[in-house]
Design an enzyme around this catalytic site. Structure first.
Site, mmCIF file in Angstrom:
data_model
loop_
_atom_site.group_PDB
_atom_site.id
_atom_site.type_symbol
_atom_site.label_atom_id
_atom_site.label_comp_id
_atom_site.label_asym_id
_atom_site.label_seq_id
_atom_site.Cartn_x
_atom_site.Cartn_y
_atom_site.Cartn_z
ATOM 1 N N ARG A 236 20.179 40.510 25.036
ATOM 2 C CA ARG A 236 21.578 40.765 24.745
ATOM 3 C C ARG A 236 22.029 39.815 23.635
ATOM 4 N NH1 ARG A 236 20.580 44.670 26.960
ATOM 5 N NH2 ARG A 236 21.679 45.805 28.618
ATOM 6 N N GLU B 231 27.793 47.369 18.146
ATOM 7 C CA GLU B 231 26.835 48.454 17.947
ATOM 8 C C GLU B 231 27.569 49.784 17.888
ATOM 9 O OE1 GLU B 231 23.764 48.305 20.904
ATOM 10 O OE2 GLU B 231 23.167 46.261 20.384
ATOM 11 N N HIS C 38 18.689 48.702 18.562
ATOM 12 C CA HIS C 38 18.719 48.679 20.032
ATOM 13 C C HIS C 38 17.897 49.826 20.621
ATOM 14 C CE1 HIS C 38 21.297 47.269 23.685
ATOM 15 N NE2 HIS C 38 20.017 47.402 23.993
#
Length: 319
Positions: free
Chosen positions: A238, A267, A286
């Site tokens: 994270r 994001e 991601h």
């Protein structure tokens, strides 16, 4: 009349093909959104007729304000068994059940090693030179054999990353606030004396921690300054575990050699973000969990959660 269900952020357009939705087709009308809806106004307008909403990981946060704008919402299904972007207290106050799912596969472990290998052998730079007719053999790679791999976190993913590091002939150490010598030894890993010692002694530092109050901002300017100027930082966990401004400065100044990143505080990452253009960053959008095995597990679990809810017995409820 069928219950309406929205499936958000199906970027790869695979939601309906990853599992069998027919078991709920007679009771649920599913509409799928393939692009991210950033505006809360646009999102609430698009799904305000839905009793069920499905979200993929943390692509679309569900905060209190959004729950307040969706009075018909009764079930929110999130992939994974935890989601820091969902306000569970607000969900409960608005009578919304939040269910999670379990994925599968080892996608994040494998992507961690893709980033380590890509950085150590300068894969992107060499491939670009080959494609464009640039210099032939312009870099010297970093060997993994004999190097030190430091793991922040030794859970399921960290343990698997350690195992692969050992196969490369690396010396592996780990540290976390709760890690015991017995747990480290069971994975064949040295327990670092402290976080600082791990950072100072490692050639590659890979983060595998859960984001929480104790881990948010765990690595700041001081901690990054302890790393070797030849060392690389890998984060597939994270983004807020690492102070963003401190990381950018460390990369620009050469405090560390580079970083492999799959997670970001915002994001999708803004197009003008410096992490997109720093030459010593290898970044992916991601995708650690974006694999066939994970998606099949996620979507199978989504259908199971919806069916259980419709039958009056919700499962995998998060609280």
């Amino acid at each position: 009349m069928k219950i309406r269900c929205a499936v958000l952020d199906d970027y790869q357009q695979v939601a309906m093909s990853m599992t069998d939705w027919s078991v709920i087709a007679d009771r649920v009308d599913v509409k799928v959104f393939n692009t991210h809806i950033e505006s809360e106004d646009e999102l609430s307008a698009a799904i305000d007729d839905c009793e069920i909403v499905v979200i993929m990981r943390e692509r679309t946060p569900f905060r209190r304000a959004l729950f307040e704008r969706l009075p018909r919402l009764k079930l929110l299904v999130t992939t994974g068994m935890r989601n820091a972007s969902v306000d569970l207290a607000a969900a409960a106050e608005h009578g919304v059940v939040v269910s999670g799912t379990r994925g599968g596969g080892e996608g994040t472990t494998e992507l961690t090693w893709a980033l380590i290998l890509g950085l150590s052998r300068r894969i992107v730079r060499e491939n670009e030179a080959l494609r464009t007719g640039g210099s032939w053999q312009s870099t010297v790679g970093v060997d993994l054999n004999g190097k030190r791999l430091g793991l922040l976190g030794l859970g399921h993913i960290g343990t698997n990353v350690a195992r692969i590091g050992q196969a490369f002939g690396m010396q592996v150490a780990a540290w976390s606030q709760n890690l015991t010598a017995e747990k480290a030894a069971s994975a064949g890993v040295r327990l670092a004396a402290s976080k600082d010692e791990l950072l100072e002694s490692s050639d590659f530092v890979s983060i595998h921690l859960v984001l929480g109050d104790r881990t948010r901002g765990l690595l700041g300017s001081r901690e990054l300054g302890l790393m070797r100027p030849t060392a690389y930082l890998i984060n597939t966990s994270r983004a807020p575990i690492v102070d963003r401004d401190a990381l950018i400065e460390a990369l620009r100044s050469g405090t560390i050699a580079g970083a492999g990143l799959d997670v970001f505080e915002t994001e999708p990452l803004p197009v003008d973000d410096p992490l997109r253009s720093l030459p010593n960053v290898l970044a992916t959008p991601h995708i650690g969990y974006v694999t066939e095995a994970s998606y099949q597990g996620f979507y199978r679990g989504i259908v199971e959660d919806i069916e259980a809810f419709l039958n009056g017995s919700p499962v995998n409820v998060l609280s």
